[in-house]
Design an enzyme around this catalytic site. Structure first.
Site, PDB file in Angstrom:
ATOM      1  N   SER A 524       0.685  -1.087   0.086  1.00 13.28           N
ATOM      2  CA  SER A 524       0.158  -0.184   0.039  1.00 13.28           C
ATOM      3  C   SER A 524       0.846   1.921  -0.048  1.00 13.28           C
ATOM      4  CB  SER A 524      -0.639   0.030   1.220  1.00 13.28           C
ATOM      5  OG  SER A 524      -0.094   0.123   2.317  1.00 13.28           O
ATOM      6  N   ASP A 763      -3.550   5.121  11.712  1.00 12.98           N
ATOM      7  CA  ASP A 763      -2.791   4.908  10.810  1.00 12.98           C
ATOM      8  C   ASP A 763      -1.307   5.525  11.316  1.00 12.98           C
ATOM      9  OD1 ASP A 763      -1.119   4.777   8.279  1.00 12.98           O
ATOM     10  OD2 ASP A 763      -2.928   4.930   7.030  1.00 12.98           O
ATOM     11  N   HIS A 766       0.727   5.221   6.396  1.00  8.21           N
ATOM     12  CA  HIS A 766       0.339   6.072   5.570  1.00  8.21           C
ATOM     13  C   HIS A 766       0.930   6.736   6.201  1.00  8.21           C
ATOM     14  CE1 HIS A 766      -0.867   2.034   5.199  1.00  8.21           C
ATOM     15  NE2 HIS A 766      -0.679   1.777   4.407  1.00  8.21           N
TER      16      HIS A 766
END
Length: 794
Positions: A524, A763, A766
Site C-alpha cells: 500500500s 494509521d 501511510h
C-alpha cells in the site's frame, strides 16, 4: 519600311516621360487623374482627423507626468487614428472565441479597429510576435484573474498565432483554465481562472446562478492559481469586476465587514460595517501579491505585472438591466472622470503594489501594466450585442473587448515592458543577478545532489492540490476531508543539504513520460506514492481510469493528453506469496518465484517503481521450491526462525534478476523503506499526534528502519555494478523526520464525532494527501531529469 515599324516609331514620338518612366499620353492622363484623387483624399483625411474626430491629446492624465523613472511613460498618452488597422482579423486568428468575434457576429461598423495608443513622450511600437516569442523562449507565462484576464490572453494568442500556430494542450472540464504551447519556441501560455484571487464561498438562493452574496476570505489565496505558480517565469495578475457585488469579508473564520450589505436606514446586521469595495479588492490583491513575493519555491527571476482595472461602459442600465454600449467612436476628454470608481479601483491596485514593493523580498520584479487611463475612453471597443449569440441574447457585453480591438494595445504595452526589463532599462537589482547565478548553480548541483540528507523547512506556499481538486485520493489518506483540524503539516518543504529541490512540475513529468507505461509495484506504500503522483499530475491533465479489478488493488490510468499509462499492481512481497487467511495465521512466501501478476506486465513497461517492506514484519513461512527454509515469528511451527532482513535481500535479488532476464530496456526504481511512527498502541488516541517534523539531528533512525534501507540500497547497487539501469529513491531518512504527516485517527471521517474517544484506530504508516509523500515524487522527477540529461550527453 513596313507598316508595323512605322506605327512603332509614331507611338514613340507620342510617349511622355513621367518619374523617369516612359508612358503613353492616355496612361499619363489616367495617372494625373489618380494623383489628383489621391491628394484630395489626403487633404480630406487630414481635415477629417483634425476637425471631425475628437482630440485625444492628454486624455485622462493631465495631472500626471509623461515619464516613469526617467523613461517614457507608455501608459500616459492618447489614441490616434491609424489607417493600417489591426494585425489580425477574425479570419486569420484560428483561436478567436465567438464571444469576442464582433465582426463575425454582425457588428456593422469598423472604425473601432483603426485607433492606436500613442504615449505622449514616445512611440509605442506595434506588436512584433517574433520578438515576443524570442523573449519568452523556453518560458511560461500565465494570465491570472477573471474573464478579462482571459480576454487579454486571447488577444495575445491571436497576435502570436500570426507567427506560429499554438497547440491547445490542456483545458479543464469547465474550460476555465487553458494551456497553449508554441513548440518552435518551447513557450507555454496559460490562463488560470480566479474570480477574486482569494478563496470565496458563494451563497445562493434559488439555484446555482442566483447568488445572494459572496463570502470573501481576504487572507486566503485561491488555490486554483496559488499552487501553480512555482514554475512560472511571467505572471500577469488582474481582477476587479466580481467585487462589485454584495459581499462579506472574512479574516480566517471571522467576518470583519461587508459590501453593499445595507438596507433602508442601515445595514442588515447593525453590528456589521460596510467597508466599501476598495477594502475587499485591496486586501485580495495584497494577499495575492504577498504570496507571489514570498513564494520560496517560485523562481527568483519571476516577473509579475499587475494589470490595472479595465472599465466597463454600460449606458442606460446595468448589465442585467437593459444597459448597452453602442458607441462607434472613442469618448472625448470631457467624459473622463478621474474621481470615479474605475479610477479609485485602479489607485487601490497601485497602492497595494507599492506596499509590496516597499516591504518585499526585492528578488522578484513586480511591475504595473497600467491600462485604466487608456481604456476609459474606449466605450466603442466592446462587443455590445455582437458577442456570438451566447446564452444572454438580450444582454449586452460592455465589459470585455472585441478581438481584434483596443485590448491588443495591452499586449503591445506588455511587450514593451518586457523589452525594457530584459534590456535593463528597468535594471534588475544586484540581488536579482545573484538570484540568477544561484539558480544556474542549483541546476548544475541537482545533477549530483544527495536528496536523502537534509532538513524540513517551513514553507507558506500551499500544496499543488487539495482534497477538492484531486479526485483520486483514497479515503484513508484524505486527512483534511476527514476533519483533521491542524493543517500545519502541509507547509513544509524538504531542503537537501547540498542543493535546492524544485517543486513538482507536472508539465515536465508528462513530457518526460509521454507515450510510456509506468508500473508502481508493491504494497500500500506503492499505492500511496502512486496516488500522490496522480494528484500532482491532475493539476495539469486529468487521468482516466481504464482498468481495475474487484479489489481495486490493480488499477490503470491513462493521461490522454500525453498517452501516458500508469498502473498500480498489488504485490506486497514482490515474489509469489499467499497472504494469511482463516486456515493459516501467517503469510507464505516463495522466495525463488517472482510474482507473475506484475512480471507479466514487464513486456510493455518503460519504468517500474518498487515500494514494499512493511508486510515483511508480519509472521511468515519461507519456501524455496517446495521446501520450507525458515520462518519469521512462527511459534508452534517446526521451522527455523531466520528473521526477515535476509529474506528481503533474496526477494530483491529474485525480482530485480527477473527484470534483467526479461531483456527489455527500462528504468527501475526502488523506493526505500518508509518508517512508521506509532507512539504506543496502534488503537490508542494520540498514537502519532506530533504536529511538526523532527529537526535535523533531533531523532535517530531506528535500527530496523536502518537495516531495511541498507538491504535495499546494497542490492540495487550490486545490480548497477553489473550494468543494470536501476536506481534507489532514498526516502527513509526524510520520511523518519515526518511523524506529523500521517493520517492517525483521520484515516476515517470525523473520528471524534460525539466527543473524545480513548480507543480509536490510527494509521501511522501511510501519508496524508497532500503531504510529505509528495516529496517522493519531486525527487523522482529530478532523477528522471538527470536520466534525460545523461542520455543527451551520450
Amino acid at each position: 519600311m513596313g507598316s508595323a515599324s512605322f506605327s512603332e516609331e509614331n507611338q514613340t514620338k507620342k510617349n511622355k516621360q513621367i518619374f523617369g518612366w516612359e508612358i503613353s499620353r492616355r496612361d499619363a492622363r489616367v495617372l494625373r487623374f489618380g494623383l489628383c484623387v489621391f491628394c484630395a483624399t489626403g487633404v480630406f483625411a487630414l481635415y477629417f482627423q483634425n476637425s471631425l474626430w475628437p482630440n485625444f491629446t492628454m486624455i485622462g492624465l493631465k495631472q500626471q507626468q509623461t515619464t516613469r523613472g526617467g523613461e517614457c511613460d507608455i501608459f500616459n498618452g492618447h489614441w490616434v487614428w491609424d489607417p493600417k488597422g489591426p494585425m489580425y482579423t477574425n479570419w486569420s486568428c484560428p483561436t478567436l472565441p465567438s464571444s469576442k468575434n464582433c465582426q463575425g457576429s454582425g457588428r456593422p461598423d469598423q472604425y473601432y479597429l483603426n485607433w492606436r495608443w500613442k504615449p505622449n513622450a514616445c512611440e509605442l511600437p506595434r506588436f512584433d510576435g517574433s520578438t515576443f516569442l524570442s523573449l519568452v523562449q523556453g518560458k511560461k507565462l500565465a494570465f491570472i484573474g477573471d474573464s478579462v484576464a482571459r480576454n487579454q490572453m486571447e488577444s495575445l494568442l491571436c497576435l502570436l498565432s500570426q507567427v506560429e500556430t499554438p497547440q491547445d494542450i490542456y483545458k479543464d472540464a469547465e474550460d476555465r483554465d487553458r494551456y497553449w504551447f508554441f513548440p518552435s519556441h518551447n513557450f507555454t501560455l496559460i490562463v488560470l481562472w480566479s474570480k477574486f484571487l482569494v478563496q470565496v464561498e458563494e451563497i445562493t438562493r434559488n439555484g446555482p446562478y442566483d447568488i445572494d452574496h459572496t463570502n470573501i476570505y481576504i487572507n486566503k489565496p485561491d488555490m486554483n492559481w496559488a499552487r501553480r505558480i512555482h514554475d512560472l517565469d511571467y505572471i500577469v495578475l488582474s481582477n476587479g469586476h466580481w467585487f462589485f457585488r454584495k459581499s462579506y469579508f472574512y479574516k480566517g473564520q471571522k467576518c470583519v465587514g461587508c459590501l453593499y450589505c445595507g438596507g433602508d436606514g442601515g445595514v442588515e446586521d447593525k453590528n456589521m460595517v460596510d467597508l466599501g469595495l476598495e477594502y475587499g479588492l485591496g486586501r485580495a490583491f495584497r494577499t495575492a501579491l504577498k504570496l507571489i513575493d514570498e513564494c520560496k519555491e517560485c523562481k527568483d527571476g519571476l516577473v509579475t505585472f499587475l494589470r490595472t482595472f479595465s472599465p466597463s461602459h454600460f449606458e442606460n442600465g446595468a448589465w442585467n438591466g437593459g444597459g448597452g454600449c453602442n458607441k462607434t467612436m472613442p469618448l472625448g476628454e470631457e467624459s473622463v472622470d478621474l474621481e470615479g470608481m474605475d479610477w479609485r479601483v485602479r489607485n487601490t491596485q497601485i497602492e497595494e503594489l507599492e506596499r509590496v514593493r516597499k516591504g518585499g523580498r526585492k528578488k522578484r520584479r513586480i511591475e504595473v501594466l497600467d491600462v485604466t487611463e487608456s481604456m476609459l475612453v474606449r466605450a466603442d471597443g466592446h462587443p455590445d450585442k455582437h458577442w456570438g449569440g451566447y446564452e444572454y441574447v438580450n444582454r449586452s457585453d460592455c465589459v470585455h473587448w472585441c478581438l481584434p480591438g483596443p485590448i491588443d494595445a495591452w499586449n503591445e504595452m506588455l511587450l514593451e515592458a518586457m523589452k525594457r526589463f530584459l534590456s535593463h532599462i528597468w535594471s534588475p537589482t544586484a540581488e536579482c543577478v545573484a538570484g540568477y547565478h544561484e539558480q544556474t548553480k542549483n541546476r548544475e548541483s541537482l545533477q549530483h545532489c544527495d536528496f536523502s540528507m537534509g532538513q524540513w523547512i517551513h514553507d507558506p506556499t500551499p500544496p499543488l492540490y487539495d482534497e477538492t481538486t484531486c479526485k483520486t485520493i483514497s479515503e484513508g489518506q484524505n486527512c483534511v476531508g476527514h476533519g483533521r483540524p491542524d493543517t500545519g503539516y502541509l507547509y513544509w518543504q524538504w531542503r537537501p543539504s547540498n542543493c535546492t529541490l524544485p517543486r513538482f512540475d507536472p508539465a515536465t513529468f508528462l513530457s518526460l513520460t509521454a507515450n510510456q507505461k509506468l508500473l508502481f509495484v508493491g504494497d500500500s506504500m506503492a499505492r500511496n506514492q502512486l496516488e500522490s503522483l496522480l494528484c500532482l499530475l491532475s493539476t495539469l491533465s486529468q487521468p482516466v481510469l481504464t482498468a481495475f479489478d474487484h479489489t481495486r488493488k490493480f488499477r490503470t490510468w491513462v493521461f490522454p493528453s500525453h498517452n501516458l499509462t500508469i498502473s498500480v499492481l498489488w504485490s506486497p512481497f514482490l515474489v509469489k506469496g499467499v497472504e494469511k487467511d482463516n486456515d493459516y495465521n501467517y503469510n507464505r512466501l516463495f522466495l525463488d518465484v517472482v510474482d507473475a501478476r506484475w512480471a507479466e506486465e514487464l513486456k510493455t513497461a518503460d519504468m517500474v517503481l518498487f515500494s514494499m517492506g512493511h508486510w515483511f514484519l508480519h509472521p511468515a513461512v519461507y519456501f524455496e521450491g517446495d521446501e520450507a527454509v525458515g520462518c519469521h515469528y512462527c511459534p508452534g511451527l517446526n521451522h527455523t526462525e531466520i528473521g526477515f532482513f535476509g529474506v528481503l535481500r533474496k526477494v530483491l535479488r529474485t525480482s530485480l534478476g527477473a527484470i534483467v532476464e526479461n531483456g527489455r530496456e527500462m528504468k527501475v526504481v526502488v523506493t526505500t523503506f518508509s518508517p512508521a511512527h506509532f507512539d504506543g498502541e496502534w488503537d490508542k488516541a494520540g498514537a502519532c499526534d506530533r504536529k511538526v517534523p523532527y529537526k535535523e539531528g533531533e531523532k535517530e533512525l531506528q535500527w530496523m528502519d536502518k537495516e531495511m534501507r541498507k538491504v535495499e540500497v546494497e542490492e540495487v547497487e550490486s545490480f548497477k555494478r553489473k550494468g543494470a539501469n536501476f536506481e534507489v529513491l532514498d526516502v527513509t531518512n526524510l520520511a523518519m523526520m515526518r511523524p506529523d504527516a500521517h493520517p492517525g485517527p483521520y484515516m476515517h471521517a470525523s473520528p471524534f464525532n460525539g466527543g473524545f474517544k480513548d480507543r480509536v484506530q490510527n494509521d501511522c504508516v501511510h501519508w496524508c494527501l497532500p503531504g510529505a509523500i509528495d516529496t517522493w515524487n519531486e525527487i523522482l522527477l529530478q532523477m528522471m531529469r538527470r536520466w534525460r540529461h545523461e542520455e543527451r550527453r551520450r
